[in-house]
Design an enzyme around this catalytic site. Structure first.
Site, PDB file in Angstrom:
ATOM      1  N   ASP A   1       0.189   5.492   0.411  1.00  0.00           N
ATOM      2  CA  ASP A   1      -0.954   6.338   0.802  1.00  0.00           C
ATOM      3  C   ASP A   1      -0.621   7.902   0.620  1.00  0.00           C
ATOM      4  OD1 ASP A   1      -2.414   3.985   1.855  1.00  0.00           O
ATOM      5  OD2 ASP A   1      -1.470   4.394   3.603  1.00  0.00           O
TER       6      ASP A   1
ATOM      7  N   GLU B   1       0.785  -1.306  -0.094  1.00  0.00           N
ATOM      8  CA  GLU B   1      -0.115   0.058   0.131  1.00  0.00           C
ATOM      9  C   GLU B   1       0.816   1.171   0.091  1.00  0.00           C
ATOM     10  OE1 GLU B   1      -3.454   2.120   2.730  1.00  0.00           O
ATOM     11  OE2 GLU B   1      -2.738  -0.101   3.218  1.00  0.00           O
TER      12      GLU B   1
ATOM     13  N   GLU C   1      -2.841  10.464   2.454  1.00  0.00           N
ATOM     14  CA  GLU C   1      -4.114  10.499   3.352  1.00  0.00           C
ATOM     15  C   GLU C   1      -4.023  12.086   4.059  1.00  0.00           C
ATOM     16  OE1 GLU C   1      -5.107   6.621   5.340  1.00  0.00           O
ATOM     17  OE2 GLU C   1      -3.119   7.161   5.789  1.00  0.00           O
TER      18      GLU C   1
END
Length: 289
Positions: free
Chosen positions: A107, A105, A109
């Site tokens: 990210d 993953e 955010e």
């Protein structure tokens, strides 16, 4: 305006101009590459399906995902974050292989804020299910006032996080230094949701709901994974795998170091004490000379 800030802004605009595409490859309709993920009732397509509005209210958040999985590429999205008091509102743009215990993953955010606590750009990387590689930044602009470019470059040499063409984070694929990554193909995701994790436990202010995040640029410049073997996605036939993308160029390195040495860079897992043993070797290999 002091000289250092003026120099930073000048360098920023030069980088933006250097990233202007000659072809409008990303101005494609949503349905060409993406589908609704959840909370479909809280997602609206605008401007002939070239803009998506994701809404968070007291009933649901919402999100969308790419139809295909990818092994390398240049993943970019133009995003405008929710305005007003967006405490505990989390807006995202990320790559993920699956939601299992061994996922990969990468990210972006965006942790909402208010007048007293500005929003935070939170980044993280999971490798084979292990995360904890957080780095955080304050914005040098208002991310709620207009659209801005957020980009992930993924090739066999490194992962680079860009904001409006400025590299803010680099993660090198150095097996000898513990930085190996990308064992699985990943899809592109974008969501809006709420959790007190995003605000240090401060509850969301539903008086300012609904919260709306806007997304544009639905083109994907990436290698579609045909199997679990990702080696074909390292081919030099893809422009993002060319040698000039194996490391930052001198102008990018200067912009990167300006960000990393400024007050905009607010948290780095590599400086956390005591540093977990599994990150000690890895963090030694992440400097940009």
């Amino acid at each position: 305006m002091n000289f250092s800030r003026l120099a930073f802004l000048l360098l920023f605009f030069i980088l933006v101009l250097s990233h202007v595409k000659s072809a409008d490859w990303d101005n494609v309709p949503f349905e060409q590459n993406y589908v609704s993920l959840w909370g479909q009732q809280n997602m609206r397509l605008l401007d002939q399906n070239r803009e998506a509005q994701l809404t968070l209210d007291q009933n649901s958040g919402s999100g969308f995902q790419s139809m295909q999985s990818f092994g390398s590429g240049w993943f970019s999205m133009r995003i405008k974050l929710p305005p007003k008091d967006s405490t505990a509102v989390i807006t995202t743009f990320y790559l993920i292989s699956d939601k299992g215990p061994t996922r990969d993953e990468i990210d972006f955010e965006f942790l909402g804020g208010n007048l007293n606590q500005p929003p935070i750009l939170h980044t993280n990387i999971y490798i084979n299910g292990q995360g904890g590689r957080e780095q955080q930044f304050h914005f040098w602009f208002d991310p709620t006032a207009d659209f801005h470019d957020y980009t992930l470059l993924l090739n066999e040499k490194h992962i680079v996080f860009f904001v409006d063409g400025t590299p803010i984070r680099v993660f090198k694929n150095s097996k000898d230094k513990g930085g190996s990554y990308r064992t699985q193909a990943m899809k592109v995701y974008a969501t809006i949701w709420t959790h007190p994790w995003g605000s240090g436990g401060v509850p969301i202010n539903w008086n300012d709901a609904p919260f709306e995040a806007h997304y544009r640029s639905f083109g994907i410049n990436a290698c579609q994974a045909q199997s679990t073997n990702l080696q074909p996605c390292d081919s030099s036939m893809y422009w993002w795998n060319a040698q000039k993308f194996w490391e930052l160029n001198p102008l990018q390195k200067q912009a990167y170091n300006n960000i990393r040495n400024s007050s905009y860079f607010i948290y780095d897992y590599c400086t956390k004490q005591p540093l977990s043993p599994e990150y000690q070797v890895e963090c030694q290999g992440l400097s940009i000379d």
